[in-house]
Design an enzyme around this catalytic site. Structure first.
Site, mmCIF file in Angstrom:
data_model
loop_
_atom_site.group_PDB
_atom_site.id
_atom_site.type_symbol
_atom_site.label_atom_id
_atom_site.label_comp_id
_atom_site.label_asym_id
_atom_site.label_seq_id
_atom_site.Cartn_x
_atom_site.Cartn_y
_atom_site.Cartn_z
ATOM 1 N N THR A 46 24.154 -64.357 22.444
ATOM 2 C CA THR A 46 22.802 -64.416 23.013
ATOM 3 C C THR A 46 22.383 -65.854 23.310
ATOM 4 O O THR A 46 21.636 -66.101 24.264
ATOM 5 C CB THR A 46 21.794 -63.741 22.064
ATOM 6 O OG1 THR A 46 21.980 -64.252 20.735
ATOM 7 C CG2 THR A 46 21.990 -62.234 22.040
ATOM 8 N N TYR A 109 14.583 -53.617 21.784
ATOM 9 C CA TYR A 109 13.509 -52.920 22.497
ATOM 10 C C TYR A 109 13.412 -51.440 22.139
ATOM 11 O O TYR A 109 12.339 -50.943 21.847
ATOM 12 C CB TYR A 109 13.627 -53.087 24.022
ATOM 13 C CG TYR A 109 12.414 -52.527 24.743
ATOM 14 C CD1 TYR A 109 11.238 -53.267 24.810
ATOM 15 C CD2 TYR A 109 12.424 -51.258 25.312
ATOM 16 C CE1 TYR A 109 10.117 -52.746 25.430
ATOM 17 C CE2 TYR A 109 11.316 -50.732 25.930
ATOM 18 C CZ TYR A 109 10.150 -51.482 25.981
ATOM 19 O OH TYR A 109 9.036 -50.962 26.588
ATOM 20 N N TYR A 135 25.489 -57.824 14.239
ATOM 21 C CA TYR A 135 24.540 -58.933 14.380
ATOM 22 C C TYR A 135 23.135 -58.393 14.195
ATOM 23 O O TYR A 135 22.628 -57.651 15.035
ATOM 24 C CB TYR A 135 24.719 -59.593 15.752
ATOM 25 C CG TYR A 135 23.830 -60.792 16.022
ATOM 26 C CD1 TYR A 135 23.092 -61.418 15.020
ATOM 27 C CD2 TYR A 135 23.739 -61.322 17.314
ATOM 28 C CE1 TYR A 135 22.299 -62.516 15.282
ATOM 29 C CE2 TYR A 135 22.947 -62.426 17.591
ATOM 30 C CZ TYR A 135 22.227 -63.014 16.574
ATOM 31 O OH TYR A 135 21.422 -64.096 16.838
ATOM 32 N N ARG A 140 14.273 -60.876 17.147
ATOM 33 C CA ARG A 140 14.500 -60.760 18.588
ATOM 34 C C ARG A 140 14.669 -59.310 19.034
ATOM 35 O O ARG A 140 14.371 -58.984 20.181
ATOM 36 C CB ARG A 140 15.742 -61.564 18.993
ATOM 37 C CG ARG A 140 15.492 -63.072 18.994
ATOM 38 C CD ARG A 140 16.761 -63.830 19.364
ATOM 39 N NE ARG A 140 16.469 -65.254 19.477
ATOM 40 C CZ ARG A 140 16.393 -65.933 20.623
ATOM 41 N NH1 ARG A 140 16.587 -65.319 21.768
ATOM 42 N NH2 ARG A 140 16.137 -67.221 20.632
ATOM 43 N N LYS A 164 26.599 -60.837 10.913
ATOM 44 C CA LYS A 164 25.847 -62.069 11.138
ATOM 45 C C LYS A 164 24.405 -61.725 10.791
ATOM 46 O O LYS A 164 23.716 -61.020 11.534
ATOM 47 C CB LYS A 164 25.961 -62.545 12.587
ATOM 48 C CG LYS A 164 25.150 -63.809 12.871
ATOM 49 C CD LYS A 164 25.204 -64.193 14.351
ATOM 50 C CE LYS A 164 24.310 -65.404 14.636
ATOM 51 N NZ LYS A 164 24.262 -65.748 16.074
ATOM 52 N N ILE A 206 27.239 -68.573 11.712
ATOM 53 C CA ILE A 206 27.368 -68.709 13.169
ATOM 54 C C ILE A 206 26.134 -69.475 13.597
ATOM 55 O O ILE A 206 25.020 -68.963 13.546
ATOM 56 C CB ILE A 206 27.504 -67.356 13.870
ATOM 57 C CG1 ILE A 206 28.837 -66.707 13.476
ATOM 58 C CG2 ILE A 206 27.420 -67.532 15.388
ATOM 59 C CD1 ILE A 206 29.049 -65.323 14.057
#
Length: 291
Positions: A46, A109, A135, A140, A164, A206
């Site tokens: 991302t 979303y 992840y 987000r 992650k 990461i």
């Protein structure tokens, strides 16, 4: 998956002033990571603004990184999204021969419940033999992947090898570490708490700041893995302000401003992001000048 131990960096996609992909800047960025101790590279995550790249541009980025890296560091490829069938199709249609693992962000979303999240990652795990890094970044995506769901996936699928974890919640990360299968890896996705997660039993990070300050951030992570707490925290506090700065106006806006100062690539980003303000660029410039 020793390839995932230590410091991985989520590479940005450098752009020219006309917003085209800056291939030479990308080459410099890869060499910068390799020369200063990073352990592996994350391609088209991302942070790479992958959502704004065309299919052709993604192939250009992949090919440039693979060729420049030339087998020197392990590579992880970002393939994720909020349409499960589309993610599965992309994985099945991609040449993954140069990549050690897939990093797949949780659906954004849609806000599925925990069963929906499980079924999403189940479909991904079953469509490939390539190792999968979950992840979790609820800030987000709008939905947290619970420790219970992460551990369920880790137990049910051999190729779900790591998470992650970027919820910014140390207690949640410790919960996963406490209850995970033995070889499952908990990788910090949050630079500011990477060291505490490692000291609690995590496997590394990461990172975003790691590509701007690869030598010292990689050293910090290695010190943490070696249990050299005092030395690691001294280095952490030396770096801490820079971590705040690079996220002040969003990611990868801040890290590109730092890379601009370091003459690696320009600060250009693509809409809906805009370049760092003059005030932020000056703060970052001052930090680097005094570092």
């Amino acid at each position: 998956m020793q390839e995932l131990l230590g410091t991985g960096v989520a590479l940005v996609t450098p752009f020219n002033s006309d917003k085209s992909v800056d291939v030479e800047g990308l080459k410099r960025l890869v060499e910068f990571q390799i020369n200063y101790g990073v352990n592996y590279l994350v391609v088209l995550g991302t942070t790479a603004e992958a959502a704004t790249l065309t299919a052709e541009e993604k192939e250009l980025v992949k090919a440039t990184i693979i060729k420049t890296n030339n087998g020197r560091l392990p590579l992880v490829i970002g393939i994720g999204g909020n349409n499960t069938l589309s993610v599965v199709a992309e994985i099945q249609n991609s040449d993954l021969s140069n990549f050690d693992a897939i990093l797949s962000v949780s659906p954004y979303y849609n806000k599925p419940n925990q069963e929906g999240l499980y079924q999403h990652f189940k479909a991904i795990a079953q469509c490939t033999k390539t190792p999968i890094i979950l992840y979790n970044v609820p800030g987000r995506t709008g939905q947290n992947v619970s420790p219970e769901t992460i551990i369920r996936l880790a137990n049910d699928f051999e190729n779900v090898v790591a998470v992650k974890e970027a919820a910014g919640n140390l207690v949640q990360a410790m919960n996963i570490i406490q209850n995970k299968p033995k070889d499952f890896m908990v990788i910090s996705g949050d630079d500011m708490i990477a060291l505490p997660i490692i000291l609690a039993g995590g496997s590394g990070v990461i990172s975003v700041i790691g590509q701007g300050l690869p030598k010292d951030f990689s050293k910090l992570i290695q010190l943490g893995l070696e249990g050299k707490n005092a030395e690691a925290f001294n280095l952490h506090y030396k770096l801490a302000n820079s971590i705040d700065y690079i996220f002040e106006e969003g990611n990868p806006v801040g890290i590109k401003a730092m890379l601009n100062k370091l003459n690696i690539c320009s600060a250009e980003v693509r809409l809906p992001l805009v370049k760092a303000s003059e005030e932020l660029q000056e703060k970052i410039n001052s930090f680097i000048d005094n570092y």
